[in-house]
Design an enzyme around this catalytic site. Structure first.
Site, PDB file in Angstrom:
ATOM      1  N   ARG A 127     -11.006  -5.449   3.189  1.00 56.44           N
ATOM      2  CA  ARG A 127     -12.201  -4.929   3.853  1.00 56.44           C
ATOM      3  C   ARG A 127     -13.421  -5.023   2.955  1.00 56.44           C
ATOM      4  O   ARG A 127     -14.531  -5.317   3.418  1.00 56.44           O
ATOM      5  CB  ARG A 127     -11.977  -3.479   4.294  1.00 56.44           C
ATOM      6  N   PRO A 157      -4.047  -3.324  -0.790  1.00 56.29           N
ATOM      7  CA  PRO A 157      -4.479  -4.673  -0.402  1.00 56.29           C
ATOM      8  C   PRO A 157      -5.418  -4.675   0.809  1.00 56.29           C
ATOM      9  O   PRO A 157      -6.373  -5.452   0.848  1.00 56.29           O
ATOM     10  CB  PRO A 157      -3.152  -5.377  -0.087  1.00 56.29           C
ATOM     11  N   SER A 158      -5.165  -3.815   1.771  1.00 55.07           N
ATOM     12  CA  SER A 158      -6.029  -3.790   2.963  1.00 55.07           C
ATOM     13  C   SER A 158      -7.438  -3.321   2.610  1.00 55.07           C
ATOM     14  O   SER A 158      -8.423  -3.802   3.185  1.00 55.07           O
ATOM     15  CB  SER A 158      -5.423  -2.892   4.049  1.00 55.07           C
ATOM     16  N   LYS A 161      -7.350   8.542  14.141  1.00 56.20           N
ATOM     17  CA  LYS A 161      -6.702   9.360  13.114  1.00 56.20           C
ATOM     18  C   LYS A 161      -6.734  10.841  13.487  1.00 56.20           C
ATOM     19  O   LYS A 161      -5.800  11.597  13.141  1.00 56.20           O
ATOM     20  CB  LYS A 161      -7.353   9.111  11.758  1.00 56.20           C
ATOM     21  N   GLY A 175       0.784  -1.227   0.000  1.00 56.89           N
ATOM     22  CA  GLY A 175       0.000   0.000   0.000  1.00 56.89           C
ATOM     23  C   GLY A 175       0.815   1.276   0.000  1.00 56.89           C
ATOM     24  O   GLY A 175       1.852   1.391  -0.659  1.00 56.89           O
ATOM     25  N   ARG A 177     -18.124   8.333  -3.005  1.00 54.75           N
ATOM     26  CA  ARG A 177     -17.938   9.448  -2.081  1.00 54.75           C
ATOM     27  C   ARG A 177     -16.817  10.394  -2.509  1.00 54.75           C
ATOM     28  O   ARG A 177     -16.674  11.473  -1.948  1.00 54.75           O
ATOM     29  CB  ARG A 177     -17.704   8.941  -0.660  1.00 54.75           C
ATOM     30  N   TYR A 212     -11.777   4.330  14.404  1.00 53.05           N
ATOM     31  CA  TYR A 212     -10.768   4.719  13.421  1.00 53.05           C
ATOM     32  C   TYR A 212     -10.660   6.235  13.331  1.00 53.05           C
ATOM     33  O   TYR A 212      -9.561   6.799  13.371  1.00 53.05           O
ATOM     34  CB  TYR A 212     -11.143   4.129  12.064  1.00 53.05           C
ATOM     35  N   ASP A 243      -6.502   2.818  -3.061  1.00 52.59           N
ATOM     36  CA  ASP A 243      -6.421   1.447  -3.554  1.00 52.59           C
ATOM     37  C   ASP A 243      -5.231   0.756  -2.893  1.00 52.59           C
ATOM     38  O   ASP A 243      -4.083   1.168  -3.071  1.00 52.59           O
ATOM     39  CB  ASP A 243      -6.236   1.461  -5.070  1.00 52.59           C
ATOM     40  N   ASP A 301       8.532  -3.298   8.436  1.00 60.33           N
ATOM     41  CA  ASP A 301       7.182  -3.837   8.566  1.00 60.33           C
ATOM     42  C   ASP A 301       7.303  -5.084   9.439  1.00 60.33           C
ATOM     43  O   ASP A 301       8.376  -5.647   9.573  1.00 60.33           O
ATOM     44  CB  ASP A 301       6.611  -4.211   7.187  1.00 60.33           C
TER      45      ASP A 301
END
Length: 242
Positions: free
Chosen positions: A184, A179-180, A147, A16, A201, A143, A177, A36
């Site tokens: 989801r 992978p996570s 943030k 990402g 949105r 979340y 865009d 990571d």
């Protein structure tokens, strides 16, 4: 190259935004330590980028990574997305979101700042989100709160160290865009419908690419943004424009 001679420590570099940014920093001439907790994901990074397995919830490991890098640039990207309203959230969700999304940044900054001060400056770039203090988003209670905490931390450190040559900024993406994101979307049970909702949105009619966020990170890490600190830079395809 805009980051020549700079040393960069990057978190969440296996995929990402984190991966795209580590690559972009290296392309711009930085010496990059990409970290990571996913060792396999780090193996796919281009030659020349040094890798280090790092759990950002472990202060001793963070200290080791900072000592190894002596970063001029610190890029904080590690995070987790919890869904749901406050009635659906648990204490465990809340604690883990703040542990990973906010406290990991607190740890890395606390470890990196003394060296930056000693060397005469540095730049810190944190990944926050448009879903924060900028805009309320349905089913993102925990979340969004975490943030928003990143934005508050960013501004506080920026003010404290503005006279020490250290600049601190946050990037607040809309939907990106990654992978996570696809994980989801699949978890909803209606991948196509969920994707259409996410795209809708953003007034531009698409979601962002990780490389677009990385380009902002390069700008904030470079001398081109020498007069920019304490800012929450929104990249959201016009989502919060109105």
């Amino acid at each position: 190259m805009r980051l020549s001679g700079k040393r960069a420590l990057c978190t969440a570099s296996a995929q990402g935004i984190g991966r795209a940014t580590a690559i972009a920093f290296a392309r711009e001439g930085a010496t990059v330590l990409a970290t990571d907790r996913n060792a396999e994901g780090l193996k796919g990074l281009p030659e020349g980028i040094e890798t280090f397995v790092l759990d950002v919830t472990d202060q001793a490991a963070v200290d080791e990574a900072v000592a190894r890098t002596k970063p001029d640039i610190l890029f904080n990207c590690a995070g987790v997305v919890h869904g749901g309203t406050i009635e659906q959230a648990t204490d465990e969700d809340f604690d883990f979101a703040f542990e990973l999304n906010v406290k990991s940044i607190f740890r890395t900054i606390r470890a990196a700042v003394p060296g930056m001060v000693e060397r005469g400056g540095g730049t810190i770039v944190n990944i926050a989100s448009a879903a924060s203090s900028i805009i309320g988003v349905p089913n993102r209670c925990v979340y969004g709160a975490s943030k928003a905490g990143i934005i508050g931390l960013t501004k506080s450190v920026a003010v404290d160290y503005v006279t020490k040559g250290i600049r601190v900024n946050a990037i607040c993406p809309g939907t990106v865009d990654s992978p996570s994101l696809h994980e989801r979307l699949r978890a909803t049970g209606d991948y196509e419908g969920a994707m259409k909702s996410f795209i809708a949105r953003q007034p531009m009619g698409r979601i962002a690419q990780a490389e677009e966020i990385a380009a902002m990170a390069v700008y904030l890490a470079s001398d081109e943004s020498a007069f920019v600190t304490g800012q929450a830079m929104v990249i959201d395809g016009g989502w919060t424009a109105s």
